[in-house]
Design a protein around this motif. Structure first.
Motif, short mmCIF file in Angstrom:
data_model
loop_
_atom_site.label_atom_id
_atom_site.label_comp_id
_atom_site.label_asym_id
_atom_site.label_seq_id
_atom_site.Cartn_x
_atom_site.Cartn_y
_atom_site.Cartn_z
N PRO A 27 5.79 15.21 -6.36
CA PRO A 27 5.52 15.13 -4.91
C PRO A 27 6.08 16.34 -4.20
CG PRO A 27 6.26 13.02 -5.75
CD PRO A 27 6.43 14.00 -6.87
N ASP A 36 -5.21 17.08 -7.23
CA ASP A 36 -4.85 15.78 -6.66
C ASP A 36 -4.52 15.92 -5.18
OD1 ASP A 36 -4.37 13.08 -6.56
OD2 ASP A 36 -2.36 13.20 -7.43
N GLU A 57 -5.49 14.54 -2.49
CA GLU A 57 -5.27 13.36 -1.65
C GLU A 57 -3.80 12.94 -1.64
OE1 GLU A 57 -7.49 13.59 -4.09
OE2 GLU A 57 -9.42 12.65 -3.55
N ASN A 58 -3.23 12.80 -2.82
CA ASN A 58 -1.81 12.41 -2.91
C ASN A 58 -0.90 13.53 -2.42
OD1 ASN A 58 -2.19 9.78 -3.92
ND2 ASN A 58 -2.41 10.56 -6.01
N LYS A 85 -0.86 13.35 1.42
CA LYS A 85 -0.19 12.12 1.85
C LYS A 85 1.32 12.21 1.65
CE LYS A 85 -0.13 7.13 0.97
NZ LYS A 85 -0.73 6.03 0.17
N ASP A 86 1.75 12.65 0.47
CA ASP A 86 3.19 12.75 0.18
C ASP A 86 3.86 13.80 1.06
OD1 ASP A 86 2.90 10.81 -1.73
OD2 ASP A 86 2.76 12.21 -3.42
#
Length: 428
Positions: free
Chosen positions: A171, A231, A233-234, A237-238
């Motif tokens: 992250p 990735d 999207e993550n 968001k993170d």
């Protein structure tokens, strides 16, 4: 209202959609059956498509069937361009605490235009602050501006540099640890370019702008980027959630991110918008009113109208009379009209009693926190229309007139803003 907002800002409120088939977290509110309202409905068991809009608050409607009428859609013919470069379009579902922000819209327009001849230079004071207040200690950021500040360094583009590629395995708590050195160099060049006149940051489109103090639990917005991220999207968001929690007070949270097509536009593609206004019940006021029945009329008129459960049937009936009609809402709006029309269609106007179903950490299980929930779904809303509609409906429901169910219709027909009440508070 504050409990509901905090529920969706918590880390336990996992990824979800506006209308999920199975809601992953307990719904924060439950409806309280009111016999007076049920008796007013010809067919109270018949579901309505607008029930789906409040799924995050109450869960999936038990009576809703997929074969029933669904949310109206808008058909648009969009010309798709053939691009050699791949652009990523991201749909963000955002929750935020309204009292932490000056509203949705970024207030730094003049800075982006590079206009050095501004008469009012307040927006440039206080570093990155946006609201332009005289006292910098009280300046609040905007939701859009906060997202821009967090995401522009990572997702912003510079046409002269071209797309960049970055990967991450953990992250992105530290952006520099997750992006290659070559990309960092390009980002620094982008930052220098941003300081020049007419250099705009990443653009964020939104389904509907909110005023200062108004919270959201499922605001839909869209961002576009030419940068290729694994990735993504993550990643987005993170990045936003970690930055908002650690450095910005925790008043902002991205609940879900998904890739969408080029034709997705949250503003023009939205066929309807939903609002829920919560007013805490003051049941003690009902008994208190009896004690003042002997007071003179002037004293009674000076007292603030009570907010108790006996108002709910009147409110519900008044709001239902507006459903399904295209009406001119200029009387229940504020400020200069900037839109082409003031005609709006209210698909849903309901009032009911709800109770808190979550855990605020203070109340015991036997304590029931109840509120009046006013649910509004419309194709569009004018400036401050929701809050003015709520306050005017509450005022009219407190009157003793027998025919109050037409009160809102009568006010709208006048097109006179002096007939409406002052806007209700933005935070419920």
């Amino acid at each position: 209202a504050a409990f509901v907002v905090e529920h969706f800002l918590s880390s336990t409120a996992g990824a979800d959609e506006i209308m999920p088939t199975s809601y992953p977290i307990p719904s924060p509110l439950r409806r309280v059956l009111n016999e007076d309202i049920v008796n007013l409905n010809d067919n109270p068991e018949q579901p309505h498509w607008s029930d789906q809009m409040f799924t995050p608050l109450f869960g999936t409607p038990k009576l809703f069937l997929p074969s029933e009428a669904t949310i109206p859609s808008i058909t648009k013919h969009i010309h798709k361009k053939n691009r050699k470069r791949q652009r990523t379009n991201l749909k963000l579902t955002v929750a935020y605490r309204g009292l932490d922000f000056c509203g949705w819209e970024d207030q730094r327009h003049e800075l982006y235009r590079g206009n050095d001849n501004r008469k009012d230079d307040k927006s440039a004071k206080g570093g990155g602050d946006e609201s332009g207040a005289d006292n910098n200690s009280h300046i609040l950021p905007s939701v859009q501006g906060t997202l821009v500040d967090i995401l522009d360094l990572v997702l912003g583009k510079n046409e002269s540099i071209g797309p960049a590629t970055a990967t991450h395995a953990i992250p992105p708590y530290n952006v520099k640890e997750t992006i290659s050195q070559s990309t960092q160099k390009e980002m620094k060049q982008n930052t220098k370019q941003r300081s020049k006149p007419n250099s705009k940051p990443i653009e964020i489109k939104v389904a509907g702008r909110t005023d200062a103090g108004v919270s959201a639990i499922a605001q839909i917005c869209r961002i576009r980027t030419w940068r290729a991220l694994d990735d993504v999207e993550n990643y987005v968001k993170d990045l936003v959630n970690e930055e908002a929690t650690n450095s910005r007070g925790g008043g902002l949270r991205i609940r879900n991110v998904e890739c969408v097509g080029d034709d997705f536009h949250p503003t023009f593609g939205a066929s309807c918008r939903a609002y829920a206004y919560l007013v805490d019940l003051e049941e003690e006021e009902e008994d208190a009113n009896d004690d003042y029945c002997g007071e003179d009329e002037e004293y009674r008129q000076s007292r603030r109208p009570s907010i108790s459960s006996h108002l709910v049937p009147k409110l519900d009936l008044m709001l239902r009379t507006l459903e399904g009609k295209e009406l001119d809402y200029i009387a229940l709006s504020y400020g200069k009209v900037k839109s082409q029309t003031t005609l709006c269609t209210l698909h849903r106007g309901r009032a009911e009693i709800v109770e808190w179903a979550g855990n605020d950490g203070n109340s015991t299980p036997t304590e029931k926190k109840r509120a009046i929930c006013i649910e509004l779904v419309g194709d569009r809303f004018l400036r401050r229309m929701v809050r003015i509609l709520v306050s005017t409906a509450l005022r009219e429901a407190n009157r003793d007139d027998a025919g109050c169910h037409d009160a809102l219709l009568n006010i709208l027909s006048t097109k006179d803003r002096t007939c409406r009440a002052k806007a209700a508070p933005p935070d419920g």
